[in-house]
Structure formats: C-alpha cells, structure tokens
Design an enzyme around this catalytic site. Structure first.
Site, PDB file in Angstrom:
ATOM      1  N   ASP A   1       0.817  -1.350  -0.203  1.00 18.10           N
ATOM      2  CA  ASP A   1      -0.574   0.062  -0.219  1.00 18.10           C
ATOM      3  C   ASP A   1       1.062   1.470  -0.215  1.00 18.10           C
ATOM      4  OD1 ASP A   1      -2.846   0.445   1.461  1.00 18.10           O
ATOM      5  OD2 ASP A   1      -1.445   1.668   1.012  1.00 18.10           O
TER       6      ASP A   1
ATOM      7  N   THR B   1     -16.254  -2.591  -9.619  1.00 21.58           N
ATOM      8  CA  THR B   1     -17.167  -2.325  -9.040  1.00 21.58           C
ATOM      9  C   THR B   1     -18.514  -2.298  -9.860  1.00 21.58           C
ATOM     10  OG1 THR B   1     -18.251  -0.138  -8.380  1.00 21.58           O
ATOM     11  CG2 THR B   1     -16.465   0.588  -9.902  1.00 21.58           C
ATOM     12  N   ASP B   2     -19.801  -2.354  -9.007  1.00 19.62           N
ATOM     13  CA  ASP B   2     -21.118  -2.266 -10.266  1.00 19.62           C
ATOM     14  C   ASP B   2     -21.264  -1.065 -10.959  1.00 19.62           C
ATOM     15  OD1 ASP B   2     -21.536   0.258  -8.020  1.00 19.62           O
ATOM     16  OD2 ASP B   2     -23.334  -1.437  -7.350  1.00 19.62           O
ATOM     17  N   GLU B   3     -20.246   0.095 -10.455  1.00 19.98           N
ATOM     18  CA  GLU B   3     -20.482   1.578 -11.334  1.00 19.98           C
ATOM     19  C   GLU B   3     -19.845   0.864 -12.703  1.00 19.98           C
ATOM     20  OE1 GLU B   3     -18.946   4.774  -9.321  1.00 19.98           O
ATOM     21  OE2 GLU B   3     -19.505   4.146  -7.327  1.00 19.98           O
TER      22      GLU B   3
ATOM     23  N   TYR C   1     -13.788   7.710 -12.026  1.00 23.48           N
ATOM     24  CA  TYR C   1     -13.421   7.085 -10.961  1.00 23.48           C
ATOM     25  C   TYR C   1     -13.802   5.824 -12.046  1.00 23.48           C
ATOM     26  CZ  TYR C   1     -14.373   3.473  -7.657  1.00 23.48           C
ATOM     27  OH  TYR C   1     -14.549   2.076  -7.041  1.00 23.48           O
TER      28      TYR C   1
ATOM     29  N   LYS D   1     -11.399   2.373 -13.874  1.00 20.29           N
ATOM     30  CA  LYS D   1     -11.938   1.042 -13.016  1.00 20.29           C
ATOM     31  C   LYS D   1     -12.797  -0.549 -14.393  1.00 20.29           C
ATOM     32  CE  LYS D   1     -12.348  -0.777  -9.422  1.00 20.29           C
ATOM     33  NZ  LYS D   1     -11.114  -1.094  -8.991  1.00 20.29           N
TER      34      LYS D   1
ATOM     35  N   ASN E   1     -30.705   7.377  -0.538  1.00 18.00           N
ATOM     36  CA  ASN E   1     -29.966   8.014   0.528  1.00 18.00           C
ATOM     37  C   ASN E   1     -30.378   8.545   1.609  1.00 18.00           C
ATOM     38  OD1 ASN E   1     -28.356   7.450  -1.401  1.00 18.00           O
ATOM     39  ND2 ASN E   1     -27.393   9.172  -2.721  1.00 18.00           N
TER      40      ASN E   1
ATOM     41  N   ARG F   1     -23.713  15.950  -6.988  1.00 21.80           N
ATOM     42  CA  ARG F   1     -22.624  15.326  -7.890  1.00 21.80           C
ATOM     43  C   ARG F   1     -23.048  15.157  -9.437  1.00 21.80           C
ATOM     44  NH1 ARG F   1     -20.728   9.949  -6.165  1.00 21.80           N
ATOM     45  NH2 ARG F   1     -20.210  10.498  -4.766  1.00 21.80           N
TER      46      ARG F   1
END
Ligand code: NAD
Ligand code: DAU
Length: 332
Positions: free
Chosen positions: A33, A121-123, A148, A152, A247, A271
């Site tokens: 890391d 990620t599911d994004e 982002y 990914k 949310n 956003r």
C-alpha cells in the site's frame, strides 16, 4: 495455506479483508500500500506478526511489484483511487493507479503465473432508473459515468484481455457499495455519522433520492475468499446483498440512531453526472459458488457501524477537517 499479496490493504475494504482472512483462515498476508490520504496503518493494528507483513510502495513500481508477486501464491488487488467526487476534481491519479497500476500487477502475475483476483465495482455498469425492476448481472453492458468508474471499467477490461491473450489465472468481482468500520470519512455513511457526532448536519446531494445497494464489508470479504477458493478462472462474479436504500432513508436512520430529529439534514449541490441507482443480482455467486451474506439486516449493520465510529474517534478525527474543507470548496 497460501501466501496472499493484498494491494490497498491499508484502505477501507482491503483492511477489512486482511482482518477477515487472518481471523478465518491460516493464510499469510503481505499488504502492499502506498499510504495515500486514504490509507491508514492504524486500520491494520493488532494483526498476528508471524502471518502479516506491511510493505509501503506504489503498485505502479514495476520492480517492487515483480519481486512481491514472484514470492506470493495469489494477488488480491484492492488498491485504487476510489472516490467519485475526487475523480471529478482531478482525474489523473485515477488513471495512474487504476489503469497503470493494474497493468503493472497483471504483467507481473503473467510473468510468474500467479493467481490474480481483481476487485472492481458495480459502477462499471452505469446506473438504473429508480422504477426499473432490473438489476445488474454479469451480462450487463459496461457504461461507466465518472472518471473513477471509467478507470475501473478500463482495468476490468485489461484483466479480461490478459486472461484471454496470455492465460492469466484471474477472476474479477464487481461489488456494490460497502459499509462498515475503517471507511474514510469522505464517503457517504461515515461522513454523515461523523458530522452528527461532531454536532454538524448531514449533507445530502440533490434531493437524496439516489439509491445504493449496501453490503457489509465483511460480506464482501467472505465473497472474495469464496471466489479465490472456488471461482472459475476467467469468470466475473457480481457481489451484492440485496441492500437497496435511498440516501435520504440512510441519513434518517443515522439521525434517529444518534438521537436527532430525522429531518435534521441539509440538501446540498448535486454531484455532476450523479448515478441514480445501483442494484446487484448476485445469483451466479450464490448458486454456482454457494456464497450467502451474513448481514441481512441493514439497520443492524448500520447500528454496529455507528457504534464503531463513536468508539473510534481517534481513528477518524485526523481525516475529518481536511475532508470537510474539500467539500466546502465544492459547495457540498
Ligand atoms: P480506499 O480509498 O479506502 O483504499 C484504497 C487503498 O489503496 C488505500 O489504502 C490507498 O493508500 C491505496 N492506494 C491507492 N493508490 C495506490 C497505489 N498507487 N499503490 C498502492 N496503494 C495505493 O478504497 P476502498 O473503498 O477500500 O476500495 C477498495 C477497492 O474496492 C477499490 O478497488 C474500489 O474500486 C473497490 N470497490 C469499492 C467499493 C466501496 O463501496 N468502497 C465497492 C466496490 C468496489
Ligand atoms: O458502488 C460501488 C462504489 O460505491 C465504489 O466503487 C466506490 O469506490 C465507492 O466510493 C462508492 O461510490 P458512491 O459514489 O456510490 O459512494 P459515496 O459514498 O461517494 O456516495 C454514496 C451516495 O451518497 C451517492 O449517491 C452520493 C451520495 N452522497 C455522498 C456524499 C459523500 C451524499 O448524498 N452526500 C455526501 O456527502
């Protein structure tokens, strides 16, 4: 017994995975890391010294990555720039770590024929309408929205290509939103918990209607171990625990649990490009590999998480002012 190299193991989900592996198996773990603003050595306190080693370094450092990959049986790759809001501000570190870093790792794994598991990620699938009964599956086309999520998606495609072209022994998992201990206070749930603990109001983007599919980090860890043990090389597995919540509902639960009125939050600037809804169908993982999540009650898992932040102020307080200063500058 296996020797695991865990990249990004000082971050939120990586550190939860390291604790989980050292508790539940007899594997040894080396964490690689860089300790960016998101990495925290305190998240790795209390691990057994004879089975755990920490190496500070960058996954784009080819010589270091080569040496470490050669000496391990499997690489579990969590390291990433992970925050959408930061990627809108400055995408460059996302390209470096998420694309070049992943490339550096799979090249080393290819050279040494090391088993590789890529955390994603599911994004990468974009978003769904609020009233759409559909959920993401392994067959959903890629359609990422943010800098982002596009990096990914790029890293997933690199891993897929290395499997097909070079025979890399890799699997991929795409998971939904995680919650639990050790999550940086820039992220939604810890930001709101720590705001309330400091006497500040939670901040909801837009109208608060966006939906995320929450899974406890421990369940993500058990799913990754299951895939490492029994997953088919070349396959992608979606990880989710049927935890869809908007949310606003999450913020109301946090406020109520902390003894505040449920409407004591502020609506702030949305956003840009904000994904509306994520939802995971994890049938493949459940039926083919026999995985099931343990945290089926979100309110209970959230309550444990709130208690963890209340009891671990020394862990999160040093991050809080800088994170809030960044949000203030963005009008959020
Ligand atoms: P995080 O930001 O909390 O941690 C990332 C870690 O990676 C940090 O410890 C950081 O120091 C390290 N790192 C960053 N750049 C590095 C580099 N160049 N070299 C070495 N280390 C570096 O992230 P997280 O939320 O724990 O996410 C971990 C992984 O899981 C990411 O790949 C992310 O895309 C994926 N994921 C996250 C979620 C979520 O809800 N947070 C959901 C699905 C998938
Ligand atoms: O779906 C998996 C993804 O989940 C991971 O790939 C990412 O690494 C992880 O950060 C997370 O991405 P999100 O953008 O969904 O998470 P975030 O915690 O930033 O925001 C969750 C939701 O809450 C989102 O709809 C934006 C909203 N939000 C966020 C913050 C920080 C707010 O309303 N207020 C806030 O202050």
């Amino acid at each position: 017994m296996s020797r695991l190299l865990v990249t990004g193991g000082a971050g939120f989900i990586g550190s939860n995975f390291v604790h989980f592996v050292l508790r539940e198996t007899d594997h040894t773990v080396t964490v690689l890391d860089k300790l960016t603003y998101a990495g925290n050595l305190a998240s790795l306190d209390g691990l057994p010294e004879d089975r755990f080693r920490f190496v500070q370094g960058d996954i784009t450092d080819a010589a270091l990555v080569d040496e470490l990959t050669r000496d391990h049986d499997a690489v579990v790759h969590y390291a990433a720039e992970s925050h959408n809001d930061n990627s809108l501000d400055d995408p460059r570190p996302f390209l470096d770590t998420n694309i070049i870093g992943t490339y550096t790792l799979i090249e080393a794994a290819r050279r040494h024929d090391t088993r590789f598991h890529h955390i994603s990620t599911d994004e990468v699938y974009g978003d769904l309408e609020l009233d759409d009964p559909a959920r993401f599956t392994e067959e959903t086309p890629y359609n990422p929205s943010s800098p982002y999520s596009s990096t990914k998606a790029g890293s997933d495609l690199l891993v897929r290509a290395w499997v097909r072209s070079f025979g890399l022994r890799a699997t991929i998992s795409n998971c939904s939103n995680n919650y639990g201990p050790y999550q940086h206070v820039e992220k939604f749930i810890p930001r709101q918990i720590t705001n309330v603990l400091r006497g500040e109001r939670p901040k909801l983007y837009g109208s608060g209607e966006n939906v995320r599919d929450w899974i406890h980090a421990n369940d993500h860890s058990s799913a990754v171990l299951t895939i490492l043990d029994r997953g088919t090389i070349g396959e992608t597995y979606l990880i989710g625990a049927d935890g869809e919540k908007n949310n606003k509902d999450v913020v109301e639960l946090i406020l109520t649990e902390l003894g505040q009125p449920a409407d004591a939050y502020d609506l702030v600037r949305d956003r840009p490009g904000h994904d509306l809804r994520y939802a995971i169908d994890s049938t493949r993982l459940r039926t083919e590999l026999g995985w099931t999540p343990r945290f089926s009650d979100f309110a209970e898992g959230l309550s444990d998480t709130i208690a963890w932040y209340r009891d671990n102020e020394a862990w999160w307080m040093p991050q809080k002012d800088a994170a809030e200063a960044r949000y203030r500058a963005q009008g959020q």
